[in-house]
Structures are given as C-alpha cells and as structure tokens.
Design a protein around this motif. Structure first.
Motif, PDB file in Angstrom:
ATOM      1  N   LEU A  16       0.828  -1.207   0.000  1.00  0.00           N
ATOM      2  CA  LEU A  16       0.000   0.000   0.000  1.00  0.00           C
ATOM      3  C   LEU A  16       0.863   1.258   0.000  1.00  0.00           C
ATOM      4  N   ALA A  17       1.939   1.253   0.778  1.00  0.00           N
ATOM      5  CA  ALA A  17       2.784   2.448   0.873  1.00  0.00           C
ATOM      6  C   ALA A  17       3.424   2.781  -0.465  1.00  0.00           C
ATOM      7  N   TRP A  18       3.917   1.777  -1.170  1.00  0.00           N
ATOM      8  CA  TRP A  18       4.635   2.051  -2.418  1.00  0.00           C
ATOM      9  C   TRP A  18       3.681   2.312  -3.573  1.00  0.00           C
ATOM     10  N   ILE A  19       2.479   1.753  -3.522  1.00  0.00           N
ATOM     11  CA  ILE A  19       1.469   2.162  -4.491  1.00  0.00           C
ATOM     12  C   ILE A  19       1.118   3.634  -4.275  1.00  0.00           C
ATOM     13  N   ALA A  20       1.041   4.061  -2.999  1.00  0.00           N
ATOM     14  CA  ALA A  20       0.777   5.469  -2.698  1.00  0.00           C
ATOM     15  C   ALA A  20       1.874   6.359  -3.271  1.00  0.00           C
ATOM     16  N   LEU A  21       3.134   5.927  -3.171  1.00  0.00           N
ATOM     17  CA  LEU A  21       4.232   6.687  -3.766  1.00  0.00           C
ATOM     18  C   LEU A  21       4.068   6.777  -5.279  1.00  0.00           C
ATOM     19  N   GLY A  22       3.800   5.623  -5.919  1.00  0.00           N
ATOM     20  CA  GLY A  22       3.652   5.627  -7.373  1.00  0.00           C
ATOM     21  C   GLY A  22       2.493   6.482  -7.835  1.00  0.00           C
ATOM     22  N   VAL A  23       1.366   6.366  -7.152  1.00  0.00           N
ATOM     23  CA  VAL A  23       0.204   7.172  -7.515  1.00  0.00           C
ATOM     24  C   VAL A  23       0.488   8.654  -7.293  1.00  0.00           C
ATOM     25  N   GLY A  24       1.194   8.978  -6.212  1.00  0.00           N
ATOM     26  CA  GLY A  24       1.538  10.364  -5.953  1.00  0.00           C
ATOM     27  C   GLY A  24       2.424  10.964  -7.021  1.00  0.00           C
ATOM     28  N   LEU A  25       3.230  10.147  -7.677  1.00  0.00           N
ATOM     29  CA  LEU A  25       4.087  10.605  -8.768  1.00  0.00           C
ATOM     30  C   LEU A  25       3.371  10.615 -10.112  1.00  0.00           C
ATOM     31  N   GLY A  26       2.097  10.239 -10.120  1.00  0.00           N
ATOM     32  CA  GLY A  26       1.339  10.215 -11.361  1.00  0.00           C
ATOM     33  C   GLY A  26       1.234   8.843 -11.992  1.00  0.00           C
ATOM     34  N   GLY A  27       1.715   7.814 -11.307  1.00  0.00           N
ATOM     35  CA  GLY A  27       1.674   6.466 -11.857  1.00  0.00           C
ATOM     36  C   GLY A  27       0.260   5.916 -11.937  1.00  0.00           C
ATOM     37  N   VAL A  28       0.116   4.857 -12.715  1.00  0.00           N
ATOM     38  CA  VAL A  28      -1.195   4.270 -13.006  1.00  0.00           C
ATOM     39  C   VAL A  28      -1.138   2.764 -12.783  1.00  0.00           C
ATOM     40  N   SER A  68      -6.492  10.595  -9.676  1.00  0.00           N
ATOM     41  CA  SER A  68      -7.822  11.148  -9.930  1.00  0.00           C
ATOM     42  C   SER A  68      -8.924  10.212  -9.441  1.00  0.00           C
ATOM     43  N   SER A  69      -8.784   8.915  -9.741  1.00  0.00           N
ATOM     44  CA  SER A  69      -9.829   7.969  -9.337  1.00  0.00           C
ATOM     45  C   SER A  69      -9.872   7.811  -7.823  1.00  0.00           C
ATOM     46  N   LEU A  70      -8.713   7.862  -7.162  1.00  0.00           N
ATOM     47  CA  LEU A  70      -8.707   7.801  -5.700  1.00  0.00           C
ATOM     48  C   LEU A  70      -9.336   9.053  -5.098  1.00  0.00           C
ATOM     49  N   ALA A  71      -9.044  10.209  -5.697  1.00  0.00           N
ATOM     50  CA  ALA A  71      -9.590  11.455  -5.169  1.00  0.00           C
ATOM     51  C   ALA A  71     -11.103  11.514  -5.303  1.00  0.00           C
ATOM     52  N   GLN A  72     -11.664  10.810  -6.276  1.00  0.00           N
ATOM     53  CA  GLN A  72     -13.125  10.755  -6.399  1.00  0.00           C
ATOM     54  C   GLN A  72     -13.744  10.021  -5.221  1.00  0.00           C
ATOM     55  N   GLN A  73     -12.997   9.114  -4.622  1.00  0.00           N
ATOM     56  CA  GLN A  73     -13.491   8.380  -3.455  1.00  0.00           C
ATOM     57  C   GLN A  73     -13.159   9.101  -2.147  1.00  0.00           C
ATOM     58  N   ASP A  74     -12.015   9.793  -2.129  1.00  0.00           N
ATOM     59  CA  ASP A  74     -11.578  10.510  -0.924  1.00  0.00           C
ATOM     60  C   ASP A  74     -10.724  11.693  -1.381  1.00  0.00           C
ATOM     61  N   GLY A  75     -11.236  12.904  -1.187  1.00  0.00           N
ATOM     62  CA  GLY A  75     -10.549  14.093  -1.658  1.00  0.00           C
ATOM     63  C   GLY A  75      -9.166  14.285  -1.070  1.00  0.00           C
ATOM     64  N   ARG A  76      -8.909  13.696   0.088  1.00  0.00           N
ATOM     65  CA  ARG A  76      -7.594  13.824   0.710  1.00  0.00           C
ATOM     66  C   ARG A  76      -6.502  13.107  -0.077  1.00  0.00           C
ATOM     67  N   SER A  77      -6.875  12.295  -1.047  1.00  0.00           N
ATOM     68  CA  SER A  77      -5.882  11.560  -1.831  1.00  0.00           C
ATOM     69  C   SER A  77      -4.938  12.488  -2.587  1.00  0.00           C
ATOM     70  N   TRP A  78      -5.386  13.733  -2.864  1.00  0.00           N
ATOM     71  CA  TRP A  78      -4.495  14.673  -3.553  1.00  0.00           C
ATOM     72  C   TRP A  78      -3.252  14.970  -2.727  1.00  0.00           C
ATOM     73  N   LEU A  79      -3.316  14.763  -1.428  1.00  0.00           N
ATOM     74  CA  LEU A  79      -2.148  14.989  -0.584  1.00  0.00           C
ATOM     75  C   LEU A  79      -1.009  14.018  -0.912  1.00  0.00           C
ATOM     76  N   LEU A  80      -1.331  12.913  -1.583  1.00  0.00           N
ATOM     77  CA  LEU A  80      -0.279  11.976  -1.973  1.00  0.00           C
ATOM     78  C   LEU A  80       0.719  12.632  -2.919  1.00  0.00           C
ATOM     79  N   ALA A  81       0.244  13.517  -3.799  1.00  0.00           N
ATOM     80  CA  ALA A  81       1.149  14.211  -4.707  1.00  0.00           C
ATOM     81  C   ALA A  81       2.066  15.167  -3.951  1.00  0.00           C
ATOM     82  N   VAL A  82       1.514  15.867  -2.966  1.00  0.00           N
ATOM     83  CA  VAL A  82       2.321  16.783  -2.158  1.00  0.00           C
ATOM     84  C   VAL A  82       3.372  16.009  -1.369  1.00  0.00           C
ATOM     85  N   LEU A  83       2.952  14.913  -0.749  1.00  0.00           N
ATOM     86  CA  LEU A  83       3.881  14.098   0.027  1.00  0.00           C
ATOM     87  C   LEU A  83       5.008  13.564  -0.852  1.00  0.00           C
TER      88      LEU A  83
END
Length: 433
Positions: A269-281, A315-330
């Motif tokens: 979960l942690a490394w998927i969060a990193l990849g998604v935060g970098l724009g990964g799919v 984007s798809s995560l943010a549709q479920q939980d708006g706080r997901s955009w913080l992954l990009a900042v992190l």
C-alpha cells in the motif's frame, strides 16, 4: 575536497577499515552463509505467523495453519502458489495466487542485507571473486532451505464458497470444494534464486559502507548515493504508512484486521501510494467472494467493475476521498529531500546534469521494481452442478507510464537537490563552477 563528501566505502577510523578482505576460512565462510540464509527465513516466518494470527488464519480447518504459513513465506520471495482442488464428481475448484506480502518480503530483505554485509564491515575492499563466492554459498544454502520449506507448503482442506446455496449442495452431495496449496519445485528454485540475487545486489548498491571489489570502486559515486537515497525514501513511506496504520487500528474498530494488513502488506500500500503520488497508473479489479484487505478508497475504485479492469490513479482515488491529492504533495516533498540527501553524499564537483541523471535512473529502477512487486493475481473459480462462484483481486502497474514519470521526477529532484546542497556544503568543498 572534504572526506565526508565522498561515499564512505573506503573511509573510516582505524587501520581495520583500510585493509583488504583476505576471505574467511572454509568453516567460517559456510557459517556466515548459513546465517545469511537462515536468519531472513526465521524473521520472515515470525512476521508472517503474527500477521496470519491477526488475520485469524489459526482457525483454518484441518490444521492448515502451518501449510499456509509456509506458503506465505514462499510467496514473499516470489514463488507462485497453485490452488487446485475438486469436490467428488460434481465440482471442480481451480485458481492461484501470485502476490507478494511485502511486509514479510521487506523484513527478509533487510535482514539478509544486514547479516550478509556484517562480516565485511571492517574492510574497505574485497578480493576479486570474494563477493561472488560469498553470494554463491548463501544462494546455495538459501535454495536448500526453501526446498525444505516447500515440503510444508502442501495441504488440502475444505473451503466455504461464500454462497449458502452452494455450501448446502456441496454438503448434500458430498461435493464440498477442497483447495490444495502447492508450490512447484522449479518455480521455488528459480524465483528463490532470483530473490536472493536481487536482494544482495541491492544491498551492495545501496550500502554506503559495504566494501567493493576494486573494479567496482569507480562506480560507487554514481550509484550508491542515489540508491541509498531512494531506499531511504521507500523506507520512509513504509514508516509513514505504519504510523497511519497504527492510528487507524486504534480508532477504526477493527484493530486485528488493520494489524494483519500492517504485518503482511504494508509496503504494498505504501509504495502504491508513492507511485500514484508521482502520477503512476495501476489497472485492476476486485470482486466476488475472494478478496484481500485494503483501504476503503482503493477497494471502492477496484470494485467499480468486477468484469473489467478499471484505472487506479490519483484522480480515481480522489473521487473516493478528496484527501488523496495529498499523496502528490507528500511525494514531491519527500522526493526533493531524497534529491538533497543524494547530492550531499555525492562528490561536490559533479556537474548538475549528473546529479539529475543518477537520481532519475535510481527512481526509474525503483518504480520498475514497485510495479513488479505490487502485482496481484488472486483468483478462485468453483463450478458445482452448473452453478458458479468466482472471485478475485487483480492489480498491475502500467509500467509504460509509471517508470518514465518516476525518472522525470527523479531528474527534477536530483537537479533541485544539487542546487539546494550548494549553500549547505562547507565552503571549502563547494564546486568551483
């Protein structure tokens, strides 16, 4: 140039750090190899057992817990586990699991690197061929231990389908589905060897103090600072996820489930969060009666469609939980700090583009490994008297998108980190241009 600005492989106090390794005697060499092979397996088994206990696997029927534990440890080193079974003449069950419980994998990798490198801690350089000989002895004993473990990873037991009608029919006709865990021999050997070779190579690349063969000394400035910075980044993500998981375990009302995820799949979960935060799919879906525990936003995205793959991204995560955009900042903040750390441990006279290139390559390799390690394919299909019950979780990274993006982020972070490092370095070692 100040000594601390170079990789510290050939630096250190005392004459012991300056000598070249002459190699241990045969008995000591095999004892070191046995420790390098056995210690990680013991650590992995302990973590896996605790995770399965929190997941209530001790209640599995027919004494299946030891077999499941052995299978889980094998899965942690990449060995696929086949699930096959049948139910008398009217039912057939088939499926398989290809997934890495990365909490178990990470513990094993860290213990392997630490134990393997420990005997060489007082040496700056090793003789040509000594690294290969040490690795070969460790790999041989490691493979033997995995084959012994494989003997325990075989078991059959009856499983519920999740459908009351199918369970009742199975009991009525004596056709209750049985599933057998089995790890094939050749994949056990092949994936086990691949795991130990990759782990030892990464330990050599990421360690700032491990001795190198003379031929590799010229590469340490290009590889080790960036590799160490990226490894630190990955571990920081795991620590952040651990803190978040422990907080969640105290407030969500399901502490055992949360602790099971922490002990079995936290880096997933942690490394998927990193990849998604970098724009990964990632692409995948989840559904049916077979599932893996995962955070609600991730589960909601994957369960949008049980018949076709959906896209998992920021984007798809943010549709479920708006706080997901913080992954990009992190991701941006921590990667910038990784770039700074890599620059501070690199020679001060490198050109700026080299700082960028080194971290770009390290991030691309890291994202490639993350994409491969976070693949999940878990399925079970049951057919009974024409009635079907199927389920599973499927998840795979889009490497053609994620890897180039990680390289681009790495290049930018390497460049900015080098610029940030200039005023931090002592004046006497700042580059002259």
């Amino acid at each position: 140039m100040h000594q601390s600005d170079h990789p510290r492989t050939n630096a250190g106090p005392g004459p012991g750090r300056a000598r070249t390794s002459q190699g241990p005697g045969p008995g000591r060499a095999w004892a070191d190899a046995l420790a390098s092979a056995a210690a990680p397996l013991l650590a992995m088994t302990a973590v896996a057992a605790l995770g399965l206990w929190f997941a209530r696997a001790t209640t599995l029927p027919a004494g299946a817990f030891p077999a499941v534990l052995a299978a889980l440890v094998l899965m942690a080193v990449g060995v696929p586990v086949d699930l096959t079974g049948s139910a008398a003449f009217v039912a057939e069950a088939q499926g398989g699991i290809t997934a890495l419980p990365l909490s178990v994998t990470l513990v094993g990798a860290l213990v392997t690197g630490a134990v393997f490198l420990h005997p060489l801690r007082l040496h700056a350089v090793v003789r040509p061929g000594e690294w290969a000989a040490r690795a070969a002895r460790t790999a041989l004993l490691w493979t033997g231990l995995l084959l012994l473990l494989r003997l325990s990873a075989q078991h059959s037991f009856t499983v519920p389908t999740g459908d009351p009608l199918l369970d009742e029919l199975g009991g009525l006709f004596g056709a209750a589905p049985t599933v057998g865990f089995r790890a094939p021999v050749l994949p056990t050997i092949g994936f086990g060897l691949l795991w130990i070779v990759v782990v030892l190579a990464l330990a050599l690349a990421a360690s700032r103090r491990a001795p190198l063969p003379p031929r590799l000394l010229r590469y340490q400035a290009a590889v080790r600072p960036a590799a160490h910075a990226v490894l630190t980044l990955l571990l920081v993500y795991v620590v952040i996820a651990l803190v978040a998981g422990l907080v969640s375990a105290t407030v969500d009302g399901h502490p055992r489930d949360t602790l099971a995820v922490i002990l079995l799949a936290l880096p997933n979960l942690a490394w998927i969060a990193l990849g998604v935060g970098l724009g990964g799919v990632w692409h995948g879906h989840a559904g049916g009666s077979i599932g893996l525990p995962m955070p609600h936003p991730l589960a909601s995205v994957l369960q949008t469609s049980q018949a076709r793959d959906v896209t998992l991204d920021l984007s798809s995560l943010a549709q479920q939980d708006g706080r997901s955009w913080l992954l990009a900042v992190l991701a941006a903040v921590l990667l910038l700090l990784a770039g700074l750390g890599a620059a501070l441990h690199s020679p001060a006279d490198l050109r700026l583009w080299k700082y960028a290139a080194h971290l770009a390559v390290a991030m691309a390799v890291a994202m490639l490994l993350i994409g491969l390690l976070t693949r999940i394919s878990a399925s079970l299909g049951l057919s009974l008297l024409g009635l079907d019950s199927t389920g599973g979780v499927f998840l795979r990274a889009d490497l053609l998108i994620s890897v180039p993006l990680a390289a681009l982020w790495g290049a930018l972070a390497g460049l900015l980190g080098a610029l940030m490092a200039r005023p931090i370095r002592p004046r006497s070692i700042r580059p002259g241009r």
